[in-house]
Scaffold this motif. Structure first.
Motif, PDB file in Angstrom:
ATOM      1  N   HIS A 293      -1.594   8.420  -9.178  1.00 21.50           N
ATOM      2  CA  HIS A 293      -0.853   7.222  -9.571  1.00 21.50           C
ATOM      3  C   HIS A 293       0.611   7.471  -9.882  1.00 21.50           C
ATOM      4  CE1 HIS A 293      -4.263   4.567  -9.395  1.00 21.50           C
ATOM      5  NE2 HIS A 293      -4.969   5.562  -9.867  1.00 21.50           N
ATOM      6  N   THR A 296       2.526   8.450  -6.378  1.00 17.31           N
ATOM      7  CA  THR A 296       2.622   7.465  -5.304  1.00 17.31           C
ATOM      8  C   THR A 296       2.919   6.071  -5.822  1.00 17.31           C
ATOM      9  OG1 THR A 296       0.245   7.199  -5.418  1.00 17.31           O
ATOM     10  CG2 THR A 296       1.069   8.706  -3.760  1.00 17.31           C
ATOM     11  N   GLY A 297       2.885   5.888  -7.156  1.00 17.09           N
ATOM     12  CA  GLY A 297       3.235   4.589  -7.727  1.00 17.09           C
ATOM     13  C   GLY A 297       2.199   3.506  -7.504  1.00 17.09           C
ATOM     14  N   ILE A 298       0.943   3.890  -7.212  1.00 15.24           N
ATOM     15  CA  ILE A 298      -0.112   2.895  -7.010  1.00 15.24           C
ATOM     16  C   ILE A 298      -0.459   2.244  -8.350  1.00 15.24           C
ATOM     17  CG2 ILE A 298      -2.537   2.603  -6.387  1.00 15.24           C
ATOM     18  CD1 ILE A 298      -2.156   4.999  -4.478  1.00 15.24           C
TER      19      ILE A 298
END
Lengths: 378, 399
Positions: A293, A296-298
């Motif tokens: 997270h 990757t900024g999910i």
């Protein structure tokens, strides 16, 4: 883009998501190895890892350099999750396994005094002039002493009456309970709005030009974050495999997973080994949450562990539950299969494909890809 | 004696646990206006004040309270104050029905405002219809909501209109003829939007080069995006909600996809840019209102909302504000304050000057009004154009 380039690009995508599944799957498989039950709360440990990473990156080390942020978030997530894993084992699973003992009192009194501090402390803060931190500390200290004394007496009297449960189903249902507790406590503590953060400098894509293959010019687009996730995940998995294969801790884990009673007779402290297994598995799940997270900024919320945990569990079964190398292989296989399906005309059946593979493998090899066939001894 | 002592500890623990459970709860508070007297006109509002759609529910609720306060400060309706009683449905359709039942039976509301999510509006709308109480939904765009019956209205446009607007914009303004569609198959909103877009866009002569779908819990979209990139679209339609769109945009950019992404009002959240960052620059979506609209009505609303709540309103707040004001206007012009007279007055609304445009309630009880195309420029939502009739080709606008 030509066909070969698509093939390679999708393989890279699939291996990256597969490496995240692998980090979670080894936790399932290790706990199954030593305790022969599925720890369904494992996916929620991943969630806690993601939140720890989030608060490290956005609050604790918000102004630091990206490299410091990344490393400290990884370390904090692993530490927090290993503590959580130990706590869960001590609170829920060990009392079931060994029967409730006065020695379970510290974990239980910690659990209750945390909640008492939350509610009673909050109530007192509104009604006193003292600084809130002091009120909370005093409430916590007071309640833990009271709860400890109470729990020790209670458990001492209960331990004479209650027999340990040898039923694996009991542990399984307890695990589902722990999982629900973590999900809902997560929603209550962190809110239900999805959170997202990304360490700076890992957002951009990198074009990697490969040497000419089959007289075709190949160029792959891979995110910087993607590469870091892949490398870190594979490194951690390698360290784990080394630890289990070649160190004395690993040897005792393998011994306990082979035969717990025999290992205990040989002088291996089985309870400690089980605790270490939980610690390692949870640390890796926490690392997976942070890596997947924060790099990757999910976006994620407190329910993120359900879907990912389920997929990692399937990967562990596919690879042969109980086998660490099998879990890694199964996870990579699932990641690649999933990515190729979502790139094909069958994209709505993405999740179904994983289960079809599982069913086919289990039909022909019931113990999974790398699992050992162990006949039940009667 | 020994037996009793042994029982005491479990009993104590159970008692303490019970004390915890009850002591931790707060009594639910209604967020209606402060002073109430027997003479107040009661209007019910139900919304998602907690749960996954809480951000939508809260801005709507804030704006309805703002409209109510402004009305009461200006003398109310025929000298009587309006009191809005709010019930939380926790973003669940089953609770929405109970909330509306309570508002009508216990609180004696004569009209109902709510909800944002179409599934909740449908559950609450059925209760309103069966009891003959008029209901205005501020922002449910699914056509099925007002199809429930003649008591159910809305102040926003519906999904087929919105999808056709985006198709018209993509075809005429962007000059795109090859578009990819990426749908969330877990959301009726998303699948309906895609279906309507594809119909409208192919009718204009455009081609859908590839259709891909994802599920509500997916977090990795690279497999589908790689296939989309291969088909070389000029634009990609992603009619999902902001959190999915933000990560799809990021992963698309990392894979080297540079074309603009298109979407609908599900994109409208400050979190879209917070999560997606620069990946969303140069993308477009259709919406109800542009907050940067220079018109005095919008500017006044934005200023008073900011003054009261300390944050910039979103388009859901604007629709909440319009729904309340349209209802109040109808109550003023109604023959009496009976529910059936209010319903007739709402149905007769023509060219009501809302801040999301002039609203006319049509025969299907939907609002006829233009949609706005928002362009994301440097992380800011900026108004690009307004489209009122997607069936008419646009004048070419260079971009």
């Amino acid at each position: 883009m030509n066909a070969l380039q698509i093939l390679l690009q999708q393989t890279v995508n699939g291996v990256q998501i597969g490496s995240v599944y692998a980090l979670i799957a080894v936790g399932y498989t290790m706990v199954y190895g030593v305790l022969k039950f599925i720890n369904f709360a494992h996916g929620d440990v991943y969630m806690v890892g993601a939140y720890t990473g989030f608060f490290t990156v956005t609050a604790i080390f918000a102004s630091k350099a990206p490299a410091i942020q990344g490393v400290s978030a990884l370390v904090l997530a692993m530490v927090a999750c290993s503590m959580l894993g130990l706590f869960i084992e001590r609170l829920a699973y060990r009392p079931l396994r060994n029967g409730i003992q006065p020695s379970d009192a510290p974990a239980w009194s910690l659990f209750w005094s945390l909640y008492i501090t939350l509610f009673l402390g909050g109530w007192l803060v509104n009604r006193s002039v003292l600084p809130p931190l002091l009120v909370y500390c005093v409430t916590f200290a007071g309640s833990s002493v009271v709860m400890y004394l109470l729990m020790r007496r209670l458990f001492a009297s209960l331990s004479k009456k209650l027999r340990p449960s040898s039923d694996r189903l009991t542990a399984l249902i307890t695990a589902i309970g722990v999982s629900l507790l973590l999900e809902n406590q997560g929603a209550a503590s962190f809110g239900v709005t999805p959170r997202a953060a990304q360490i700076k400098g890992v957002n951009g894509g990198k074009d990697i030009t490969l040497p000419t293959l089959f007289s075709q010019h190949i160029k792959l687009s891979v995110g910087v974050g993607q590469i870091v996730v892949l490398v870190a995940a594979l490194l951690l998995t390698a360290v784990l495999v080394y630890t289990v294969r070649f160190t004395s801790v690993g040897r005792s884990i393998r011994a306990v997973s082979l035969d717990r009673d025999a290992a205990a007779l040989m002088g291996i402290p089985t309870d400690t080994v089980i605790a270490v297994t939980f610690l390692i598995g949870s640390a890796l799940a926490g690392a997976a949450g942070m890596l997947n997270h924060m790099l990757t900024g999910i976006p994620f919320d407190s329910n993120i562990g359900i879907a990912l945990g389920l997929k990692a569990f399937v990967a562990a079964v596919l690879g042969g539950i109980g086998s660490i190398e099998g879990a890694v292989l199964g996870a990579l296989l699932m990641g690649v299969a999933e990515t190729f399906t979502s790139g094909s005309a069958f994209s709505p059946f993405k999740d179904a494909v994983a289960f079809v593979i599982l069913i086919v493998v289990l039909l022909f090899k019931p113990s999974g890809l790398m699992g050992r066939y162990a006949p039940e001894k009667v | 004696m020994m037996m009793r002592r042994q029982f005491m500890y479990p009993a104590l623990v159970v008692l303490m646990a019970m004390g915890l459970a009850t002591g931790g709860c707060k009594s639910p508070a209604n967020s209606g206006s402060s002073q109430s007297s027997g003479n107040d006109i009661i209007v019910g509002e139900y919304g998602s004040l907690t749960g996954p759609q809480a951000t939508f529910g809260k801005s709507t609720d804030n704006a309805i309270q703002l409209a109510t306060d402004e009305l009461n400060a200006n003398g109310g309706i025929d000298g009587r104050k309006v009191k809005v009683v709010t019930q939380d449905d926790m973003s669940q359709a089953s609770n929405a029905a109970l909330a509306v039942q309570n508002l009508i039976d216990q609180q004696h509301a004569i009209a109902i405002l709510g909800e944002v999510a179409s599934s909740c509006s449908q559950a609450g709308g059925r209760v309103c219809q069966s009891k003959g109480i008029p209901m205005i939904s501020p922002s449910s765009t699914n056509p099925a909501v007002t199809a429930i019956g003649d008591d159910i209205f809305r102040v926003c446009f519906i999904d087929p209109f919105q999808a056709a607007v985006v198709a018209r914009f993509a075809h005429d303004s962007l000059g795109a003829t090859r578009v990819a569609v990426f749908t969330n198959t877990d959301q009726d909103y998303s699948t309906g939007f895609s279906k309507n877009f594809i119909e409208a866009f192919t009718k204009m002569g455009g081609t859908i080069v590839i259709q891909k779908s994802y599920g509500g819990q997916d977090t990795d979209f690279r497999g589908s995006l790689t296939a989309i990139a291969q088909s070389k679209p000029q634009a990609i339609l992603i009619p999902g909600y902001y959190q999915d769109v933000a990560s799809i945009a990021k992963q698309a950019r990392a894979l080297g996809i540079t074309c603009p992404l298109l979407g609908g009002d599900g994109w409208d959240s400050p979190d879209l840019v917070k999560i997606g960052g620069t990946a969303l620059n140069g993308c477009y979506f259709s919406d109800h209102l542009a907050i940067d609209d220079p018109s005095p009505a919008v500017a006044k609303f934005v200023a008073s909302y900011k003054a009261k709540y300390g944050q910039t309103p979103d388009s859901l707040a604007a629709l909440g504000y319009d729904s309340a004001n349209l209802l109040f206007a109808a109550m003023k012009s109604a023959k009496s304050l009976s529910s059936s007279d209010i319903r007739d007055a709402v149905a007769a609304t023509k060219n009501f000057p809302g801040i999301t445009g002039n609203i006319t309630i049509n025969a299907q009880r939907n609002a006829d009004k233009p949609a706005v195309i928002i362009k994301i420029v440097n992380g800011q939502f900026t108004k690009y154009m307004a489209i009122s009739n997607p069936d008419v080709p646009l004048q070419q606008k260079g971009s």
